[in-house]
Write a protein that holds these residues in place. Structure first.
Motif, PDB file in Angstrom:
ATOM      1  N   VAL B 264      43.627  49.701  40.602  1.00 46.67           N
ATOM      2  CA  VAL B 264      42.625  49.480  40.853  1.00 46.67           C
ATOM      3  C   VAL B 264      41.646  49.429  41.816  1.00 46.67           C
ATOM      4  CG1 VAL B 264      44.033  50.307  43.300  1.00 46.67           C
ATOM      5  CG2 VAL B 264      42.753  47.596  43.259  1.00 46.67           C
ATOM      6  N   SER B 265      40.169  48.653  41.781  1.00 51.97           N
ATOM      7  CA  SER B 265      39.077  49.195  41.747  1.00 51.97           C
ATOM      8  C   SER B 265      38.195  47.916  42.463  1.00 51.97           C
ATOM      9  CB  SER B 265      38.349  49.603  40.735  1.00 51.97           C
ATOM     10  OG  SER B 265      36.959  49.979  41.364  1.00 51.97           O
ATOM     11  N   GLY B 266      37.651  48.573  43.978  1.00 54.64           N
ATOM     12  CA  GLY B 266      37.063  46.865  44.810  1.00 54.64           C
ATOM     13  C   GLY B 266      38.269  45.485  44.083  1.00 54.64           C
ATOM     14  N   GLY B 267      39.479  45.911  44.734  1.00 57.25           N
ATOM     15  CA  GLY B 267      39.753  44.787  44.990  1.00 57.25           C
ATOM     16  C   GLY B 267      40.216  44.109  43.862  1.00 57.25           C
ATOM     17  N   LEU B 268      40.025  44.220  42.254  1.00 54.85           N
ATOM     18  CA  LEU B 268      40.572  44.408  40.892  1.00 54.85           C
ATOM     19  C   LEU B 268      41.809  44.956  40.535  1.00 54.85           C
ATOM     20  CD1 LEU B 268      39.292  42.178  38.896  1.00 54.85           C
ATOM     21  CD2 LEU B 268      38.185  43.770  37.935  1.00 54.85           C
ATOM     22  N   TRP B 269      42.606  44.627  40.308  1.00 55.30           N
ATOM     23  CA  TRP B 269      43.426  44.754  39.688  1.00 55.30           C
ATOM     24  C   TRP B 269      43.641  44.895  38.150  1.00 55.30           C
ATOM     25  CZ3 TRP B 269      47.601  47.306  42.934  1.00 55.30           C
ATOM     26  CH2 TRP B 269      47.134  47.605  44.060  1.00 55.30           C
ATOM     27  N   VAL B 270      44.015  45.788  37.732  1.00 57.72           N
ATOM     28  CA  VAL B 270      44.042  46.246  36.238  1.00 57.72           C
ATOM     29  C   VAL B 270      45.353  46.408  35.600  1.00 57.72           C
ATOM     30  CG1 VAL B 270      43.124  46.545  34.115  1.00 57.72           C
ATOM     31  CG2 VAL B 270      41.972  46.314  35.758  1.00 57.72           C
ATOM     32  N   PHE B 271      46.400  45.890  34.876  1.00 58.12           N
ATOM     33  CA  PHE B 271      47.200  46.636  34.589  1.00 58.12           C
ATOM     34  C   PHE B 271      48.087  46.075  33.373  1.00 58.12           C
ATOM     35  CE2 PHE B 271      49.776  42.544  36.196  1.00 58.12           C
ATOM     36  CZ  PHE B 271      48.665  42.630  36.906  1.00 58.12           C
ATOM     37  N   SER B 272      49.264  46.586  32.793  1.00 53.30           N
ATOM     38  CA  SER B 272      49.345  45.453  31.148  1.00 53.30           C
ATOM     39  C   SER B 272      51.277  45.322  31.956  1.00 53.30           C
ATOM     40  CB  SER B 272      49.481  47.245  30.185  1.00 53.30           C
ATOM     41  OG  SER B 272      50.747  48.025  30.408  1.00 53.30           O
ATOM     42  N   VAL B 273      51.929  44.535  30.865  1.00 53.67           N
ATOM     43  CA  VAL B 273      52.586  43.902  30.842  1.00 53.67           C
ATOM     44  C   VAL B 273      53.254  43.555  29.335  1.00 53.67           C
ATOM     45  CG1 VAL B 273      52.165  42.746  33.112  1.00 53.67           C
ATOM     46  CG2 VAL B 273      51.615  41.256  30.960  1.00 53.67           C
ATOM     47  N   ALA B 284      53.025  33.750  38.192  1.00 56.84           N
ATOM     48  CA  ALA B 284      53.713  34.151  40.008  1.00 56.84           C
ATOM     49  C   ALA B 284      52.281  34.665  40.630  1.00 56.84           C
ATOM     50  CB  ALA B 284      54.443  35.991  39.449  1.00 56.84           C
ATOM     51  N   MET B 285      51.713  35.056  40.428  1.00 57.73           N
ATOM     52  CA  MET B 285      50.110  35.426  40.903  1.00 57.73           C
ATOM     53  C   MET B 285      49.814  34.263  40.904  1.00 57.73           C
ATOM     54  SD  MET B 285      49.134  38.625  39.933  1.00 57.73           S
ATOM     55  CE  MET B 285      47.287  38.844  40.320  1.00 57.73           C
ATOM     56  N   ASP B 286      49.357  32.913  40.554  1.00 60.36           N
ATOM     57  CA  ASP B 286      49.451  31.621  41.542  1.00 60.36           C
ATOM     58  C   ASP B 286      49.882  31.224  42.123  1.00 60.36           C
ATOM     59  OD1 ASP B 286      47.694  31.160  39.503  1.00 60.36           O
ATOM     60  OD2 ASP B 286      48.268  30.232  38.316  1.00 60.36           O
ATOM     61  N   ASP B 287      51.674  31.890  42.458  1.00 58.47           N
ATOM     62  CA  ASP B 287      52.293  31.782  43.472  1.00 58.47           C
ATOM     63  C   ASP B 287      51.877  32.555  45.022  1.00 58.47           C
ATOM     64  OD1 ASP B 287      53.304  30.071  42.179  1.00 58.47           O
ATOM     65  OD2 ASP B 287      55.149  30.920  41.783  1.00 58.47           O
ATOM     66  N   ALA B 288      51.339  33.115  44.728  1.00 59.71           N
ATOM     67  CA  ALA B 288      51.031  34.917  45.663  1.00 59.71           C
ATOM     68  C   ALA B 288      49.496  34.769  46.244  1.00 59.71           C
ATOM     69  CB  ALA B 288      51.134  35.819  44.770  1.00 59.71           C
ATOM     70  N   GLY B 289      49.084  33.260  45.940  1.00 53.88           N
ATOM     71  CA  GLY B 289      47.785  33.069  45.452  1.00 53.88           C
ATOM     72  C   GLY B 289      46.234  33.654  45.362  1.00 53.88           C
ATOM     73  N   GLY B 290      46.888  34.793  44.412  1.00 58.18           N
ATOM     74  CA  GLY B 290      46.127  35.557  43.532  1.00 58.18           C
ATOM     75  C   GLY B 290      45.340  34.891  42.908  1.00 58.18           C
ATOM     76  N   ARG B 291      44.827  35.459  41.822  1.00 58.01           N
ATOM     77  CA  ARG B 291      43.582  34.940  40.957  1.00 58.01           C
ATOM     78  C   ARG B 291      43.243  35.714  39.429  1.00 58.01           C
ATOM     79  NH1 ARG B 291      37.979  34.427  39.940  1.00 58.01           N
ATOM     80  NH2 ARG B 291      37.753  36.215  41.310  1.00 58.01           N
TER      81      ARG B 291
END
Lengths: 245, 320
Positions: B264-273, B284-291
């Motif tokens: 995570v850097s500056g509010g931007l999360w980077v991950f793999s799934v 799930a991101m939409d449901d949690a209010g993320g973008r």
């Protein structure tokens, strides 16, 4: 083919013009040429002949220094500095590269001989009041011999460094002018026709003491030059073609 | 049969290249390059990678007739490139290009133009155009003994292009260049590709290769360790990379349970799934209010891939 050989030759000429050795040798030789008439043991009536003989010897040494200084170093330096990469990668064959290098050295030697012969003519005319046209024949013979020396030096330089090249060239010169000493007189096993003699280019007597070199002999000199220089360049090309750069 | 067809259609085709050196007479020979096969498609930029001593430069030298191969065939645009005639449509810039120092930049280019058979009437215009293209405009009358390393490098690129070749081989072209110069070289390679020219690039600079190359061959210890299209080499099978912005200090628990390699850097999360979880994670991101900012196949960096590959092949070489 000549479109690739001539640019290499002209690059050798351009490189030699910036080298001080050519000018230094020429200036030094010119000074010596001006000093020839002051030699102490001149006999009456033979001054101009002695002048021509010494002038020819000076021309020979001048041409030899110029030829070896260029021919011995050119190919090893280009390989070591890798400037040869740009040339070979452009589709220039290795025989073309060697031939171009040799041609450049030969042209420079010719220029040096012409310049020195003009100086000799001037000195001869000022001192003795005669135009010594025979000196041009002598210069031509020396130039052809230097062509053979340059071809041998370039061939040897295809696989080794300058010190070995100079040593081999001087050894070849010694052997080339020692046929009678090394083989002796005629015997049961007369090898002289097969001896790599450079005596064909020795025209000191007709130039200095005679009435010049006959045209037929000049033509035969050219034939010997083509044969010996050509053979050296062919051997050099084969050796250079087998070498990793 | 298919090899023969590939050799004629490829811009560069190296088949079974081998170079053995014998250090001293009587000693056993040592392979500097062994059974190397490389095919470069026309109009592409192909990277040749490898650590020092991997055999890259020896392979290029064999291709260009500078070194005699022990075995193998070498073709450029269908012609045997070990013969001089097969190299006349090629531009080559060696690593650390050297030039006769007494020449000016213009004289040097004219010399190489004449050697390449460029028509006399075009030499002057090509010389000035190329000097401008590589950033040496106005330096045409400067002798090369005053050139810096970077300027010689630029001139090396210019001499490689003087005959408007169909194939350009560049050995470490950005070596010795400042960042602006490196960018210029990258742009030049891309422009060449756009013009249909094939570029074979040997480089240590992985970022440069990753930026411009369509496909690569990676060499190690004289052999080909990997080859292929860069994307397929670097994409990690079965995983997808997601970049997203989420409210709060943590990923939603439903996402966090499936995510790996989280940064995570500056509010931007980077991950793999895992690939099969992508739809679920986006919802799930939409449901949690993320973008969700981006979703793309997960890709290794060339640097990591290169290091991992060399570690693997080092073990193989050691056991050979």
């Amino acid at each position: 083919m000549m479109g690739r050989i001539l640019p290499i030759a002209s690059a050798v000429v351009a490189d030699s013009l910036r080298r001080k050795v050519v000018y230094v040798v020429l200036v030094f030789a010119a000074l010596l040429a001006f000093a020839i008439p002051s030699l102490p043991d001149y006999g009456l009536g033979v001054q101009s002949a002695v002048f021509r003989e010494v002038a020819l010897a000076l021309a020979y040494v001048t041409a030899l220094v110029v030829t070896l200084s260029l021919a011995a170093n050119r190919v090893p330096a280009e390989v070591e500095r890798r400037t040869v990469y740009n040339v070979v990668a452009k589709g220039v064959s290795r025989p073309e590269y060697l031939l171009g290098t040799w041609l450049g050295v030969f042209m420079v030697a010719g220029g040096a001989m012409a310049a020195f012969t003009i100086i000799e003519q001037v000195v001869g005319y000022i001192t003795y009041g005669e135009i010594m046209w025979q000196l041009w024949q002598g210069a031509f013979a020396v130039w052809l011999e230097m062509g053979v020396v340059a071809a041998l030096a370039v061939a040897v330089s295809a696989i080794t460094g300058p010190v070995v090249v100079v040593t081999a060239s001087l050894a070849a010169l010694f052997i080339g002018h020692s046929r009678s000493t090394l083989l002796g007189g005629e015997g049961a096993l007369d090898l002289s026709p097969f001896y790599p003699s450079l005596d064909a280019f020795n025209v000191v007597n007709p130039v200095a003491h005679g009435s010049g070199v006959p045209l037929v002999y000049l033509v035969s000199m050219v034939a010997v030059f083509v044969g010996m220089a050509g053979l050296s360049l062919i051997v050099g090309s084969i050796l250079f073609s087998r070498r990793d750069l | 049969m298919s090899d023969a067809r590939d050799d004629t259609s490829a811009a560069i085709a190296i088949q079974g290249a081998r170079k053995a050196y014998r250090p001293i007479v009587g000693a056993p020979s040592r392979d500097a390059v062994c059974d190397v096969t490389i095919r470069v498609a026309p109009g592409t930029i192909h990277g040749l990678l490898g650590p020092n001593g991997a055999g890259k430069t020896t392979t290029l030298k064999m291709l260009l007739g500078l070194v005699k191969p022990t075995a193998g065939t070498f073709r450029i645009m269908g012609e045997d490139s070990t013969r001089p005639a097969g190299r006349r449509d090629v531009g080559f810039m060696p690593e650390q290009p050297y030039f006769p120092q007494h020449l000016t930049a213009a004289h040097a280019l004219r010399l190489y133009a004449r050697l390449s058979g460029v028509p006399k009437g075009e030499i002057a215009s090509r010389t000035s155009a190329l000097l401008e293209r590589v950033g040496l405009a106005g330096r045409d009358r400067v002798t090369l003994d005053t050139f810096s390393r970077g300027m010689l490098q630029r001139l090396g690129i210019a001499q490689a292009l003087i005959n408007e070749p169909q194939v350009v081989i560049l050995d470490e072209p950005a070596s010795g260049l400042d960042p602006v110069g490196q960018r210029d070289v990258r742009n030049l390679m891309l422009a060449l590709r756009d013009a249909g020219v094939t570029v074979l690039l040997s480089s240590h600079q992985l970022s440069e290769v990753e930026t411009v190359c369509d496909d690569v061959t990676i060499m190690n210890a004289g052999r080909v360790a990997a080859e292929g299209v860069l994307d397929s080499l670097l994409n990690i099978e079965g995983r997808t990379s997601v970049r997203a912005r989420v409210p709060g200090d943590a990923l939603p628990p439903a996402v966090a349970s499936r995510a790996e390699s989280i940064a995570v850097s500056g509010g931007l999360w980077v991950f793999s799934v895992p690939d099969e979880s992508v739809r679920f994670v986006v919802d799930a991101m939409d449901d949690a209010g993320g973008r969700v900012v981006s979703v793309m196949p997960m890709r290794d960096s060339l640097e990591d891939y290169f290091a991992r590959l060399l570690a693997m092949t080092a073990g193989e070489v050691g056991s050979r």
